[in-house]
Design a protein around this motif. Structure first.
Motif, short mmCIF file in Angstrom:
data_model
loop_
_atom_site.label_atom_id
_atom_site.label_comp_id
_atom_site.label_asym_id
_atom_site.label_seq_id
_atom_site.Cartn_x
_atom_site.Cartn_y
_atom_site.Cartn_z
N SER A 219 -3.16 -9.14 -3.70
CA SER A 219 -4.65 -8.95 -3.26
C SER A 219 -4.95 -7.40 -3.33
O SER A 219 -6.26 -6.99 -2.93
CB SER A 219 -4.59 -9.44 -1.88
OG SER A 219 -4.32 -10.79 -1.80
N ILE A 220 -3.82 -6.76 -3.42
CA ILE A 220 -4.26 -5.02 -3.75
C ILE A 220 -5.47 -4.98 -4.80
O ILE A 220 -5.41 -5.17 -5.97
CB ILE A 220 -3.12 -4.37 -4.00
CG1 ILE A 220 -2.00 -4.49 -3.00
CG2 ILE A 220 -3.33 -2.93 -4.15
CD1 ILE A 220 -0.71 -4.14 -3.29
N THR A 221 -6.30 -4.20 -4.26
CA THR A 221 -7.48 -3.67 -4.81
C THR A 221 -7.87 -2.28 -4.70
O THR A 221 -7.46 -1.54 -3.72
CB THR A 221 -8.77 -4.51 -4.73
OG1 THR A 221 -9.23 -4.47 -3.39
CG2 THR A 221 -8.46 -5.90 -5.30
N SER A 222 -8.54 -1.58 -5.47
CA SER A 222 -8.99 -0.19 -5.20
C SER A 222 -9.70 -0.09 -3.82
O SER A 222 -10.45 -0.88 -3.41
CB SER A 222 -9.89 0.35 -6.36
OG SER A 222 -10.29 1.72 -6.23
N GLY A 223 -9.63 1.14 -3.33
CA GLY A 223 -10.01 1.23 -1.76
C GLY A 223 -9.13 0.70 -0.78
O GLY A 223 -9.37 1.31 0.34
N LEU A 241 4.67 -1.12 -5.69
CA LEU A 241 4.41 0.15 -6.55
C LEU A 241 4.22 -0.31 -8.01
O LEU A 241 3.24 0.25 -8.69
CB LEU A 241 5.42 1.11 -6.31
CG LEU A 241 5.71 1.94 -5.10
CD1 LEU A 241 7.01 2.70 -5.38
CD2 LEU A 241 4.51 2.52 -4.69
N ASN A 242 4.69 -1.12 -8.43
CA ASN A 242 4.62 -1.72 -9.60
C ASN A 242 3.05 -2.36 -9.83
O ASN A 242 2.72 -2.22 -10.91
CB ASN A 242 5.72 -2.71 -10.18
CG ASN A 242 7.21 -1.99 -10.43
OD1 ASN A 242 7.17 -0.89 -10.77
ND2 ASN A 242 8.13 -2.60 -10.16
N GLN A 243 2.91 -3.16 -8.89
CA GLN A 243 1.65 -3.86 -8.83
C GLN A 243 0.56 -2.70 -8.68
O GLN A 243 -0.64 -2.91 -9.69
CB GLN A 243 1.44 -4.71 -7.62
CG GLN A 243 0.10 -5.38 -7.55
CD GLN A 243 0.08 -6.47 -8.48
OE1 GLN A 243 0.83 -6.68 -9.31
NE2 GLN A 243 -1.18 -7.23 -8.66
N ILE A 244 0.66 -1.51 -8.01
CA ILE A 244 -0.12 -0.36 -8.04
C ILE A 244 -0.45 0.08 -9.39
O ILE A 244 -1.57 0.33 -9.89
CB ILE A 244 0.12 0.54 -6.74
CG1 ILE A 244 0.03 -0.37 -5.37
CG2 ILE A 244 -0.88 1.77 -7.00
CD1 ILE A 244 0.42 0.67 -4.44
N SER A 245 0.75 0.28 -10.09
CA SER A 245 0.52 0.93 -11.33
C SER A 245 -0.13 -0.06 -12.26
O SER A 245 -0.70 0.44 -13.08
CB SER A 245 2.17 1.18 -11.81
OG SER A 245 2.00 1.75 -12.91
N TYR A 246 0.22 -1.31 -12.20
CA TYR A 246 -0.19 -2.44 -13.27
C TYR A 246 -1.72 -2.32 -13.17
O TYR A 246 -2.46 -2.34 -14.09
CB TYR A 246 0.46 -3.66 -12.81
CG TYR A 246 -0.29 -4.86 -13.73
CD1 TYR A 246 -0.13 -4.74 -15.03
CD2 TYR A 246 -1.24 -5.59 -13.06
CE1 TYR A 246 -0.84 -6.11 -15.79
CE2 TYR A 246 -1.91 -6.61 -13.82
CZ TYR A 246 -1.64 -6.79 -14.95
OH TYR A 246 -2.20 -7.91 -15.79
#
Length: 260
Positions: A219-223, A241-246
């Motif tokens: 569910s991680i999105t910008s902002g 962290l991998n998800q954020i980088s992806y």
């Protein structure tokens, strides 16, 4: 008796001086306006104009920050380049354009996300632990909620003391050490600490723990303002962290994420 001739003589001198200043200024303005460098700056100013983006208010209770716009300050840009008498984009000077709807005018509302256009998120920790230390040692910018004085410059510190007396003590400590970003963490919306008045109020858009990581990680999105619970393992943090980088998102301090 006043010497009339002398009076008119002085008056004439004053008028000549005023006219001289007026025309000198007019001539200087004409020369400046017709300077090739000034014309170049004036011609590109429209292409460099960026409109501001209004904050989004939700249910008259929550807010998502907007973004400042910008426009070229022609005179200051000209002054920067005049010595070299050549156009150099890196010497442009900009004025910020505040959004019509801004978090600056809505500090009674709770920030629930940063602006998605920043392509960034913020991570917030409850305590200094293996997870926060791992991020710090890997040059990530993270935020830390504190309930007592904590003499560290590793993280951006956010006052989280439920006690008003201790809250004030921590606030004084943050101010003294130039660590106060004027941000207040809101855990219970109906019980806002009165010390948070005129500060930026926020609550996390995501709270990730060991028990819910499988349902929240995608569910991680910008902002997003993400609160990392202490129950999370280091292995699980690395998955985040991998998800954020992806998703090509940057991890930045909360003060930067909510800034217009």
């Amino acid at each position: 008796m006043i010497n009339i001739k002398k009076y008119f003589k002085y008056l004439s001198i004053i008028l000549l001086c005023l006219l001289s200043f007026y025309y000198t200024e007019k001539v200087a303005l004409y020369v400046k306006t017709n300077n090739p460098l000034m014309k170049t700056i004036a011609n590109i100013k429209d292409s460099k104009y960026v409109s501001s983006i209004n904050s989004t208010i939700i249910d008259n209770k929550y807010i998502i920050p907007g973004l400042n716009g910008r426009e070229v300050n022609i005179d200051k840009s000209f002054s920067n380049m005049h010595e070299y008498n050549t156009y150099n984009e890196s010497y442009l000077v900009f004025n910020e354009i505040k959004p019509t709807i801004s978090i600056e005018d809505n500090k009674d509302k709770i920030i629930i996300k940063g602006n998605k256009e920043k392509q960034s998120i913020s991570l917030i920790f409850e305590n200094i632990n293996e997870l926060s230390e791992y991020l710090y040692n890997n040059n990530y910018k993270v935020n830390l909620l504190i309930k007592e004085e904590l003499n560290t410059k590793k993280y951006e510190l956010i006052n989280n003391s439920p006690s008003i007396s201790n809250y004030n003590k921590i606030e004084s400590f943050l101010n003294k050490n130039n660590l106060n970003k004027n941000i207040c963490y809101i855990k219970e919306e109906n019980n806002i600490n009165k010390c948070c008045k005129d500060k930026y109020l926020f609550k996390p858009s995501l709270i990730i723990s060991h028990s819910n990581i499988s349902t929240t990680i995608n569910s991680i999105t910008s902002g997003d303002i993400i609160l990392i619970k202490d129950t999370l393992t280091l292995t699980e943090l690395k998955l985040i962290l991998n998800q954020i980088s992806y998703r090509n998102l940057d991890i930045i301090p909360l003060s930067e994420l909510i800034k217009e």
